[in-house]
Scaffold this motif. Structure first.
Motif, short mmCIF file in Angstrom:
data_model
loop_
_atom_site.label_atom_id
_atom_site.label_comp_id
_atom_site.label_asym_id
_atom_site.label_seq_id
_atom_site.Cartn_x
_atom_site.Cartn_y
_atom_site.Cartn_z
N GLU A 107 -8.33 -18.63 -53.02
CA GLU A 107 -9.21 -19.08 -51.95
C GLU A 107 -8.91 -18.30 -50.67
OE1 GLU A 107 -8.37 -23.11 -50.81
OE2 GLU A 107 -6.21 -22.84 -51.04
N ASP A 108 -9.95 -18.11 -49.86
CA ASP A 108 -9.74 -17.57 -48.52
C ASP A 108 -9.13 -18.66 -47.66
OD1 ASP A 108 -10.93 -15.16 -49.27
OD2 ASP A 108 -12.93 -15.82 -48.63
N ILE A 109 -8.18 -18.29 -46.82
CA ILE A 109 -7.51 -19.25 -45.93
C ILE A 109 -7.99 -19.01 -44.51
CG2 ILE A 109 -5.32 -20.12 -45.06
CD1 ILE A 109 -5.72 -20.66 -48.02
N THR A 110 -8.58 -20.05 -43.91
CA THR A 110 -9.06 -19.99 -42.53
C THR A 110 -8.08 -20.72 -41.62
OG1 THR A 110 -11.35 -19.92 -43.28
CG2 THR A 110 -10.98 -20.55 -40.99
N VAL A 111 -7.85 -20.17 -40.45
CA VAL A 111 -6.89 -20.74 -39.51
C VAL A 111 -7.48 -22.00 -38.87
CG1 VAL A 111 -5.57 -20.33 -37.40
CG2 VAL A 111 -5.94 -18.47 -39.03
N PRO A 132 6.28 -13.28 -45.94
CA PRO A 132 5.47 -13.31 -44.71
C PRO A 132 4.21 -14.15 -44.84
CG PRO A 132 6.17 -11.06 -45.22
CD PRO A 132 6.46 -11.90 -46.42
N GLN A 133 3.57 -14.10 -46.01
CA GLN A 133 2.34 -14.88 -46.20
C GLN A 133 2.66 -16.38 -46.24
OE1 GLN A 133 3.13 -12.17 -48.29
NE2 GLN A 133 1.90 -10.84 -46.98
N ILE A 134 3.78 -16.74 -46.85
CA ILE A 134 4.18 -18.15 -46.88
C ILE A 134 4.52 -18.62 -45.48
CG2 ILE A 134 6.02 -19.70 -47.66
CD1 ILE A 134 5.90 -18.23 -50.35
N ALA A 135 5.15 -17.75 -44.68
CA ALA A 135 5.44 -18.10 -43.28
C ALA A 135 4.15 -18.38 -42.52
CB ALA A 135 6.21 -16.97 -42.62
N LEU A 136 3.14 -17.55 -42.72
CA LEU A 136 1.86 -17.75 -42.03
C LEU A 136 1.21 -19.06 -42.46
CD1 LEU A 136 -0.48 -16.91 -40.24
CD2 LEU A 136 -1.30 -15.43 -42.09
N LEU A 137 1.22 -19.35 -43.76
CA LEU A 137 0.63 -20.60 -44.24
C LEU A 137 1.32 -21.81 -43.63
CD1 LEU A 137 0.17 -19.60 -47.98
CD2 LEU A 137 -1.67 -20.13 -46.39
N ALA A 138 2.64 -21.75 -43.58
CA ALA A 138 3.38 -22.86 -42.97
C ALA A 138 3.06 -22.97 -41.48
CB ALA A 138 4.89 -22.68 -43.18
N ALA A 139 2.94 -21.82 -40.81
CA ALA A 139 2.69 -21.82 -39.35
C ALA A 139 1.34 -22.42 -39.00
CB ALA A 139 2.80 -20.39 -38.81
N ILE A 140 0.38 -22.32 -39.90
CA ILE A 140 -0.94 -22.88 -39.61
C ILE A 140 -1.11 -24.27 -40.23
CG2 ILE A 140 -1.99 -20.62 -39.35
CD1 ILE A 140 -3.23 -20.93 -42.12
N GLY A 141 0.01 -24.82 -40.76
CA GLY A 141 0.00 -26.20 -41.19
C GLY A 141 -0.37 -26.44 -42.64
N LEU A 155 -5.75 -15.30 -44.64
CA LEU A 155 -5.43 -14.58 -45.86
C LEU A 155 -6.66 -14.58 -46.76
CD1 LEU A 155 -1.94 -16.18 -46.64
CD2 LEU A 155 -2.34 -13.87 -45.78
N ASP A 156 -6.84 -13.50 -47.49
CA ASP A 156 -7.97 -13.36 -48.40
C ASP A 156 -7.58 -13.81 -49.81
OD1 ASP A 156 -9.67 -12.28 -46.46
OD2 ASP A 156 -8.91 -10.25 -46.83
N ALA A 157 -8.54 -14.34 -50.53
CA ALA A 157 -8.33 -14.60 -51.95
C ALA A 157 -7.93 -13.29 -52.63
CB ALA A 157 -9.62 -15.15 -52.57
N GLY A 158 -6.97 -13.38 -53.55
CA GLY A 158 -6.45 -12.19 -54.20
C GLY A 158 -5.14 -11.71 -53.62
N THR A 159 -4.71 -12.33 -52.51
CA THR A 159 -3.44 -11.95 -51.88
C THR A 159 -2.26 -12.49 -52.68
OG1 THR A 159 -4.43 -11.96 -49.67
CG2 THR A 159 -2.03 -12.14 -49.79
#
Length: 440
Positions: free
Chosen positions: A48-52, A189-198, A180-184
């Motif tokens: 899935e695409d992840i939107t902030v 670093p990507q897990i850090a971003l996901l956590a940072a946006i909740g 983040l785009d689907a397919g990532t």
């Protein structure tokens, strides 16, 4: 079963490398998505695409320990003529009700703390006397000052421009941006971003579970004593490591003796934890090639459409190969040859793309490049075979390592590329541009 069931090939058909790979990728399907906790999703592929949902940072905050000030109050400040400001209190990270900074005032502020209303910039503590009425604070003293009590004063020795040392709200990402785009593939670093946006969970395709087993009564585990005619089992270690490198959760099974019933039982036991099975050894024309004996009739015994097809490929090393599906869930199985180099090259060309396909990736192949062949003499290759020679690649040049023998493990350990010699080429002169598969 593989799409080979629809081909009119016959037992003597010589498959090309591309035909075999096409058959594998037409059979293997990406795993179904699941919802995972962030740390469990490491190495998995987003579906899935992840939107902030909230800007990062979510508010203006300080990038330094220091003092939040108004620009006009520190204009022209110097060591000779410092600005003297009244400290109205401390602003710590996570503080819910920030202080207000008015004319002639400053608030001591910590890194990450919200910029208080009225303040326009932050002056680092090193530009001040730390509220002690002395010269600029530096070094260890700058880091060890006690929090400033409200009502004290601080001397500021430098001016500051508006927004100096301030991290603006949304300066990293803004609410509504694509994070983040689907397919990532999710790394740290990507897990850090996901956590940072909740985001505490994320929808991904799970890492494939790959079971690797080698066959041969002559195989002994490392650290055990070798007997006459025995060798150490290196293939299962190499391929398990290669499966992990490709992104899989890999399980290594100890070498299975040359007994068809034992091998069949072992494979059946492993089906419960496998999305892909990889065997090595026992697929050529020898009298003790038990993989063919054990699996050639599996389709008749298990499920309609399942079964392993054993074939010959127009390649060197790695001519004997097997592929199909097994068990009620039609788990893909790749039967690779037993010589160490043949086994590893076959894995890179066929098993790795299968693993990456199971992960749901679009690009499943190792990168390729063109390189100038640097060697003292011409390379030879058998006509009608696509040869894969080991080499070292750097700065657009590739140098062969070892010979063409499929047993040369030491040379394989030095290689970071495969030199591809096409089927219609029997000799490659030094200085020729060749295609290379990059393994690093």
């Amino acid at each position: 079963m593989s799409t080979a069931a629809n081909r009119t090939t016959g037992p003597d058909h010589l498959w090309t490398v591309d035909e075999h790979l096409e058959d594998i990728l037409a059979t293997v399907r990406p795993l179904e998505p699941i919802e995972l906790q962030l740390l469990d999703a490491q190495g998995c592929v987003l579906v899935e695409d992840i939107t902030v949902p909230v800007s990062l940072p979510p508010f203006d905050n300080s990038s330094m320990d220091g003092y939040a000030v108004r620009v006009t109050d520190v204009a022209g400040a110097s060591e000779e003529y410092p600005a003297v400001l009244t400290v109205v209190g401390d602003v710590a990270a996570g503080q819910a009700e920030p202080l207000h900074v008015g004319p002639g005032e400053a608030a001591r502020i910590m890194t990450g703390a919200p910029l208080p209303p009225g303040a326009e910039a932050v002056v680092p503590v090193e530009w001040t006397d730390g509220g002690l009425g002395e010269g600029p604070v530096t070094g260890m003293r700058a880091r060890s000052q006690a929090p400033e009590a409200a009502g004290g004063h601080v001397h500021v020795y430098r001016s500051a421009e508006a927004r100096a040392h301030v991290r603006a709200k949304g300066s990293d990402v803004k609410a509504g941006d694509r994070a983040l785009d689907a397919g990532t593939i999710l790394g740290p670093p990507q897990i850090a971003l996901l956590a940072a946006i909740g985001r505490g969970t994320v929808r991904v395709r799970p890492r494939p579970r790959v079971v690797v087993m080698s066959t041969g009564s002559e195989l002994v585990q490392p650290d055990e004593q070798l007997g006459d005619g025995q060798i150490y089992d290196s293939n299962s270690f190499a391929l398990t490591a290669a499966a992990r490198d490709a992104g899989a959760i890999a399980y290594r099974v100890g070498a299975v003796a040359d007994d068809a019933e034992t091998l069949r039982d072992t494979i059946e036991d492993q089906l419960v934890r496998a999305d892909l099975l990889v065997t090595t050894g026992g697929v050529s024309v020898g009298a003790y090639d038990v993989v063919k004996e054990a699996l050639s009739s599996v389709g008749d015994e298990d499920e309609e459409g399942a079964g392993i097809d054993f074939r010959k490929l127009a390649m060197q090393p790695g001519k004997p190969q097997g592929f199909g599906t097994i068990g009620p869930d039609h788990i893909p199985l790749l039967a690779l040859p037993g010589n160490p180099v043949s086994s590893y090259v076959s894995f890179e060309l066929f098993a790795r793309p299968a693993i990456r396909t199971l992960m749901g990736l679009d690009d499943v192949h190792r990168p390729r490049a063109r390189a100038t062949l640097t060697t003292d003499k011409a390379l030879t290759s058998p006509k009608g075979r696509r040869q894969f020679l080991r080499g070292t690649y750097a700065d657009g040049e590739v140098t062969p390592v070892g010979g063409a023998g499929s047993h040369l493990v030491a040379a394989l350990a030095l290689a970071d590329a495969l030199i591809v010699v096409p089927e219609d080429v029997v000799s490659v002169e030094p200085g020729t541009e060749v295609e290379v598969v990059l393994l690093g």
